[in-house]
Design an enzyme around this catalytic site. Sequence first.
Site, PDB file in Angstrom:
ATOM      1  CB  SER A  31      -0.927   0.003   1.178  1.00  0.00           C
ATOM      2  OG  SER A  31       0.006  -0.108   2.408  1.00  0.00           O
ATOM      3  CB  THR A 163     -43.090  23.454  -6.039  1.00  0.00           C
ATOM      4  OG1 THR A 163     -44.362  23.861  -6.724  1.00  0.00           O
ATOM      5  CG2 THR A 163     -42.922  24.421  -4.893  1.00  0.00           C
ATOM      6  CB  SER A 285     -18.542  23.738 -28.325  1.00  0.00           C
ATOM      7  OG  SER A 285     -18.706  22.971 -29.359  1.00  0.00           O
ATOM      8  CE  LYS A 291     -23.197  24.445 -25.948  1.00  0.00           C
ATOM      9  NZ  LYS A 291     -23.591  23.340 -26.490  1.00  0.00           N
ATOM     10  CG  ASN A 293     -20.337  23.970 -23.358  1.00  0.00           C
ATOM     11  OD1 ASN A 293     -21.594  24.390 -23.618  1.00  0.00           O
ATOM     12  ND2 ASN A 293     -19.609  23.244 -24.244  1.00  0.00           N
ATOM     13  CD  GLU A 298     -22.097  20.563 -18.171  1.00  0.00           C
ATOM     14  OE1 GLU A 298     -22.809  19.849 -18.846  1.00  0.00           O
ATOM     15  OE2 GLU A 298     -21.263  21.402 -18.608  1.00  0.00           O
ATOM     16  CE1 TYR A 325      -5.965  -3.412   9.613  1.00  0.00           C
ATOM     17  CE2 TYR A 325      -4.912  -5.694   9.204  1.00  0.00           C
ATOM     18  CZ  TYR A 325      -5.107  -4.713   8.747  1.00  0.00           C
ATOM     19  OH  TYR A 325      -4.620  -3.872   7.502  1.00  0.00           O
ATOM     20  CD  GLN A 330      -2.672  -2.512   2.596  1.00  0.00           C
ATOM     21  OE1 GLN A 330      -1.969  -2.700   3.254  1.00  0.00           O
ATOM     22  NE2 GLN A 330      -2.535  -3.021   1.383  1.00  0.00           N
TER      23      GLN A 330
HETATM   24  N1  ARG Z   1      -0.929  -1.294   5.596  1.00  0.00           N
HETATM   25  C1  ARG Z   1      -1.829  -1.784   6.542  1.00  0.00           C
HETATM   26  C2  ARG Z   1      -3.280  -1.030   6.465  1.00  0.00           C
HETATM   27  O1  ARG Z   1      -3.407  -0.012   5.895  1.00  0.00           O
HETATM   28  C3  ARG Z   1      -1.309  -1.581   8.082  1.00  0.00           C
HETATM   29  C4  ARG Z   1      -1.592  -2.697   9.068  1.00  0.00           C
HETATM   30  C5  ARG Z   1      -1.191  -4.025   8.554  1.00  0.00           C
HETATM   31  N2  ARG Z   1      -1.488  -4.983   9.666  1.00  0.00           N
HETATM   32  C6  ARG Z   1      -1.333  -6.068   9.451  1.00  0.00           C
HETATM   33  N3  ARG Z   1      -1.476  -6.880  10.344  1.00  0.00           N
HETATM   34  N4  ARG Z   1      -0.938  -6.604   8.287  1.00  0.00           N
HETATM   35  O2  ARG Z   1      -4.293  -1.549   6.991  1.00  0.00           O
END
Ligand code: ARG
Length: 478
Positions: A31, A163, A285, A291, A293, A298, A325, A330
């Site tokens: 991540s 309305t 446009s 035009k 726009n 939008e 957890y 993640q």
């Molecule tokens: N990158 C993980 C998250 O965003 C951090 C926590 C990871 N914990 C674990 N036990 N793998 O949630």
Amino acid sequence: MTSNQLDKKSEAWSALFSEPMSELVQRYTASVFFDKRLWRADIQGSLAHAEMLAAQGIISPDDLAAIQRGLSQISSEIESNQFDWKLALEDVHLNIEARLTQLAGDAGKRLHTGRSRNDQVATDIRLWLRGEIDLIADLLRELQSALIEVAEKHIDVILPGFTHLQVAQPVSFAHHLLAYVEMFARDEQRMGDVRHRVNQLPLGSAALAGTTYPLDRERVARTLGMEGVCQNSLDAVSDRDFAIEFTAAASLVMVHISRLSEELILWMSQNFAFIRIADRFTTGSSIMPQKKNPDVPELARGKTGRVVGHLVGLITLMKGQPLAYNKDNQEDKEPLFDTVDTLRDTLRIFVEMIGGQPDAQTGAKEGGITVNAPAMEAAAQKGYATATDLADYLVKKGLPFRDAHETVAHAVKAASSHGCDLSELPLKVLQEFHPAIDKDVFDVLSLRGSLEARNTLGGTAPAQVKAQIARHHERLRA
Ligand code: ARG
């Protein structure tokens, strides 16, 4: 993990693992390329944790000093783009910890005492989100001020209130804009409410069950400016309801923006021609040279779908997760980050589009929106916007409301077959519908008379609108 192992997590997590992670799995599970955005919060949380560990005698003052030096260097490296983010180190937490261990040796390895990435990441998101909520609340206030500023200049400008998108009754343009001020004021309040629940400390919950070290969680909460400590470790590391709640509040802001956008788009179409928005918020446009726009409103209307989508994504992410957890969590980050980015950009652009001033430096020639009062009034003249006023007039002369309603329906039918407004029917003709009608009827049939008559709290009479503007000024000064 030793520092060497941390550097090469791809080889294997620990002695327990008999084969390395494949590259595909590494990419799938990492991540760092989005959560590195949390680095400031991560370091802030680590500093508070380390300082508490030292105060409790769990690590030595020397270790604390080494950790502080190392984290300060890491901050500079990240800020100056010198930090070498490694995919193999999975996320922001392991990247920073590995670098700290390079810089501070064993002291770096001691930082994770009594802590897990599970409580660490929950703390990071909360710290980060708290800051973003504050910026968003400021922008919501700026947007309210911009709307109020335009409203103040157009208290006596009348447009048709609708309305069912059918002309209903005349309203003051200021009153119309102040309706959005109410919405954004509630949005600001909602953000403030969410903030209290975001601003609670998970750290000290460790992986899920708490820890064996004598941590002082209250102290860490105080250091981080948090309002309280999460009271159940399982809950603290696993629930993301605070992020969902924030995204719900953000979705409502976007829905309000989207409604305003829809009106701006209608109002600037040739058929309405009620307003102009400055050229810098419109595009041309490629094929139709005439035009202009309204791309910005939008897109804002379109981006509302995106934010609401993130809300649905996050709430679905949570559903079905057993305690505590799970790695599913993640997946909370990208929708949350994108919600914040979309909302902030949208609010910024709206502040400028509604209330912007000409500015030679940026090349902005026009202010935000320009109001075409005659076009608004002309539109209010059409569609028998004062028909209710005629009914109310007859009620005051003693007719039951239902009868008055029916009488006026006949009058409207007659006026419409003559192709004129009620106020353009001669008194004699009006009297055919009811003898109680007298020449004072023309006061109530005028747009202005109609507006002024709605002088109840929250109504559109200029006196009420002025009182509301004063209240908003007072509120926003606080
Ligand atoms: N990158 C993980 C998250 O965003 C951090 C926590 C990871 N914990 C674990 N036990 N793998 O949630």
